[in-house]
Motif scaffolding. Structure first.
Motif, short mmCIF file in Angstrom:
data_model
loop_
_atom_site.label_atom_id
_atom_site.label_comp_id
_atom_site.label_asym_id
_atom_site.label_seq_id
_atom_site.Cartn_x
_atom_site.Cartn_y
_atom_site.Cartn_z
N GLU A 72 0.82 -1.22 0.00
CA GLU A 72 0.00 0.00 0.00
C GLU A 72 0.85 1.26 0.00
N VAL A 73 0.27 2.33 -0.56
CA VAL A 73 0.98 3.60 -0.62
C VAL A 73 1.25 4.14 0.78
N LEU A 105 -3.26 -4.62 -2.39
CA LEU A 105 -4.42 -3.73 -2.51
C LEU A 105 -4.22 -2.59 -3.50
N ASP A 106 -3.09 -1.90 -3.40
CA ASP A 106 -2.88 -0.68 -4.19
C ASP A 106 -2.22 -0.97 -5.53
N GLY A 107 -2.53 -0.12 -6.51
CA GLY A 107 -1.95 -0.24 -7.84
C GLY A 107 -0.67 0.55 -8.00
N TYR A 108 0.05 0.27 -9.09
CA TYR A 108 1.36 0.87 -9.30
C TYR A 108 1.30 2.38 -9.53
N GLU A 109 0.20 2.86 -10.09
CA GLU A 109 0.08 4.31 -10.33
C GLU A 109 0.20 5.10 -9.03
N LEU A 110 -0.35 4.55 -7.95
CA LEU A 110 -0.22 5.20 -6.65
C LEU A 110 1.21 5.10 -6.11
N ILE A 111 1.77 3.92 -6.27
CA ILE A 111 3.07 3.62 -5.65
C ILE A 111 4.23 4.34 -6.33
N GLU A 112 4.21 4.41 -7.66
CA GLU A 112 5.37 4.91 -8.40
C GLU A 112 5.72 6.35 -8.04
N LYS A 113 4.72 7.13 -7.61
CA LYS A 113 4.97 8.52 -7.24
C LYS A 113 5.90 8.63 -6.02
N GLU A 114 5.89 7.59 -5.20
CA GLU A 114 6.70 7.59 -3.97
C GLU A 114 8.06 6.90 -4.16
#
Length: 206
Positions: free
Chosen positions: A159-160, A180-189
């Motif tokens: 998760e992000v 749960l979370d997708g890569y679009e959320l994660i990649e920003k971090e």
């Protein structure tokens, strides 16, 4: 890097269906919308706050709702399994000399019950965050307890909010794509590692 910390739900444990059951059982009473498995997939790239708005869930009710969800989890823990390959991965890490721990917002008792149920003895410590956004404080406490610096730890999660917590304390983060979370959320971090199977984790650390 000798300490590997794992998130629990969505990373080690395939428990989305049980959390969804608990959520839906409470939905009518607390006036928020129920969810389906399809919803979980279609909202993977929404933040927690965006999901809360979509399902008419007031975030200030989290301290009331979460204990009820984790109680439902405990009562139905026999339905929860580890993701395929997780036990073998944990055993392999332990045999290679890594010290394995879990940091989760789920209840410590729930996690320990499942570890026993799945005959996992490679996890040395289970830490629970009483706040859904409080993992950075728990990780910081873990580092102090074991006299560690951030680059001596790897945190593995889905998760992000996990990676945001790790970034606050400068701990490297590995994102697993099956949660749960997708890569679009994660990649920003900017996660240090991205993996798509437990075997990939072993390959990277080897």
């Amino acid at each position: 890097m000798k300490h590997i910390l794992f998130d629990f739900d969505g990373t080690l444990a395939d428990s989305a269906h049980l959390h969804m059951q608990a959520w839906n059982a409470l939905a009518d009473r607390y006036k928020f919308k129920p969810v389906t498995i399809e919803d979980l997939h279609s909202t993977r790239n929404l933040t927690i706050q965006q999901r809360a708005k979509l399902y008419n869930f007031p975030m200030h009710k989290l301290p009331v709702i979460l204990p009820k969800i984790y109680q439902h989890f405990k009562e139905n823990i026999g339905e929860v399994k580890l993701f395929e390959g997780i036990k073998e991965m944990l055993d392999a890490l332990s045999s290679q000399g890594y010290i394995v721990g879990i940091v989760s917002s789920n209840a410590k008792e729930n996690i320990e019950i499942l570890l026993k149920q799945e005959q996992i003895d490679s996890v040395s410590q289970v830490l629970s965050s009483s706040k859904i956004f409080g993992k950075d404080a728990v990780i910081k406490k873990f580092m102090k307890q074991h006299n560690l610096v951030p680059n001596q730890i790897l945190y593995v999660g889905d998760e992000v909010r996990d990676i945001i917590a790790c970034n606050k304390v400068a701990v490297p983060f590995m994102w697993v794509s099956w949660g749960l979370d997708g890569y679009e959320l994660i990649e920003k971090e900017k996660p240090k590692y991205v993996i798509h199977s437990p075997e990939e984790l072993i390959d990277i650390l080897s």
